[in-house]
Design a protein around this motif. Sequence first.
Motif, PDB file in Angstrom:
ATOM      1  N   ARG A  55      29.557   8.898  -0.233  1.00 29.56           N
ATOM      2  CA  ARG A  55      30.175   7.537  -1.103  1.00 29.56           C
ATOM      3  C   ARG A  55      31.417   7.734  -1.348  1.00 29.56           C
ATOM      4  NH1 ARG A  55      25.150   9.242  -3.352  1.00 29.56           N
ATOM      5  NH2 ARG A  55      25.931   9.571  -5.248  1.00 29.56           N
ATOM      6  N   GLN A  56      32.086   8.089  -1.758  1.00 31.21           N
ATOM      7  CA  GLN A  56      32.974   9.036  -2.483  1.00 31.21           C
ATOM      8  C   GLN A  56      34.442   8.671  -1.080  1.00 31.21           C
ATOM      9  OE1 GLN A  56      32.932  13.101  -3.865  1.00 31.21           O
ATOM     10  NE2 GLN A  56      31.486  12.039  -5.726  1.00 31.21           N
ATOM     11  N   GLU A  57      34.199   9.027  -0.421  1.00 31.22           N
ATOM     12  CA  GLU A  57      34.567   8.642   0.924  1.00 31.22           C
ATOM     13  C   GLU A  57      34.644   7.805   1.643  1.00 31.22           C
ATOM     14  OE1 GLU A  57      35.750  13.650   1.942  1.00 31.22           O
ATOM     15  OE2 GLU A  57      34.023  12.630   2.348  1.00 31.22           O
ATOM     16  N   ILE A  58      33.462   6.423   1.033  1.00 31.78           N
ATOM     17  CA  ILE A  58      34.020   4.915   1.883  1.00 31.78           C
ATOM     18  C   ILE A  58      35.609   4.160   2.027  1.00 31.78           C
ATOM     19  CG2 ILE A  58      33.841   2.967   1.176  1.00 31.78           C
ATOM     20  CD1 ILE A  58      31.169   4.851   2.058  1.00 31.78           C
TER      21      ILE A  58
ATOM     22  N   PHE B 233      36.738  15.104   5.955  1.00 35.19           N
ATOM     23  CA  PHE B 233      36.146  14.511   5.500  1.00 35.19           C
ATOM     24  C   PHE B 233      35.647  15.647   4.649  1.00 35.19           C
ATOM     25  CE2 PHE B 233      36.207  11.631   8.155  1.00 35.19           C
ATOM     26  CZ  PHE B 233      36.326   9.878   7.797  1.00 35.19           C
ATOM     27  N   ALA B 234      34.832  15.957   3.620  1.00 34.63           N
ATOM     28  CA  ALA B 234      34.901  16.789   2.838  1.00 34.63           C
ATOM     29  C   ALA B 234      33.358  17.739   3.169  1.00 34.63           C
ATOM     30  CB  ALA B 234      33.752  16.651   1.406  1.00 34.63           C
ATOM     31  N   ASP B 235      32.746  16.813   4.354  1.00 36.91           N
ATOM     32  CA  ASP B 235      30.997  17.051   4.534  1.00 36.91           C
ATOM     33  C   ASP B 235      31.443  16.524   6.203  1.00 36.91           C
ATOM     34  OD1 ASP B 235      28.504  17.567   5.951  1.00 36.91           O
ATOM     35  OD2 ASP B 235      27.214  17.496   3.809  1.00 36.91           O
ATOM     36  N   GLU B 236      31.111  17.536   7.279  1.00 34.32           N
ATOM     37  CA  GLU B 236      31.315  16.963   8.724  1.00 34.32           C
ATOM     38  C   GLU B 236      30.737  15.975   8.814  1.00 34.32           C
ATOM     39  OE1 GLU B 236      31.915  18.923  12.946  1.00 34.32           O
ATOM     40  OE2 GLU B 236      30.812  19.654  11.313  1.00 34.32           O
TER      41      GLU B 236
END
Length: 319
Positions: A82-85, A106-109
């Motif tokens: 959500r923070q990387e939309i 991205f923080a999470d793949e």
Amino acid sequence: MINAIHLFAGPGGIDRGALAEDVHGQGIEWDTNTVATRRAAGLPTIHADVRKHTPQDFPSATVLTAGPPCQTFTVAGDGSGRQEITLLVEAVKRMGARETVDPRAFADERTSLVLEPLRWVLADLDASCGYTAVALEQVQQVQQVWNAYADVLRGEGYSVATGVLRTEQYGVPQTRRRAVLVARLDGEAALPEPTHRPYRKGVPQHEGDPGLKPWVSMADALPDRGPFTVISNYGTGGDPKARGRRTSAEPAFTVTGKISRLRLIDPDGRELPRLSPAEAGQLQGFPADWPWAGGDIPQQIGNACPPPLAAALIRAATQ
């Protein structure tokens, strides 16, 4: 017969919805437990990471569907997606320009997996004539990403419709909002028309638009259970003082991987047995005899696309 490729195919919700519309497909799914359920159900399945395949591996497919992993976008997850939309929307634009996007950005793949359907659509366009129809679904927090997809796909000749749908309006005995995208090369894209009334707390099931069917209650889906109340802390941040309650005369709360933890009580407040996997699946729109297999079945059910919603999306994309 129409052929499809189902990315992130899950335990069979998309397949079952597609088959209801005479669309036959091959599913790609990486989770071992989910693959066990798919194979028990007799669904054509490749146990693999969708990133390891391309459209050229499935030359007969003219329809693409996908429900990418939602863990980083949901309220129950860590929120990194959500923070990387904004970053995802920019990545979609870059992919439309045929630039490479590094998932390590991205923080999470897992967040980058929401871009995979676009990779497949663009690769098929560049290699051949493109998928004639595309149907995508995800949690509603991803709507901005689907809107960015729409801009790119329109530039490639697709007609596209996006929006947030309420699953109870398609016959699912559950209130669940899903961000969806329907795209077509061979006609005007539109979101599926609701078949059932929207659920509103306090409004009786028989009231509302007479042109639509009543929403489906938990009692309708589980008639052998008798009356009960579900006690849930979904969406409350785990605050025990904010637990929600719904009676069996209402639709279920959103079904998640925590459904097996829900408490059920009878009208006198006595504890009842918790939902079985079959019952949880029914609240997600699966038949009672769906052959759930492998481990972590509640999570399989919570991650699944409800079959009635899948059928509505595919009908809108192909008819």
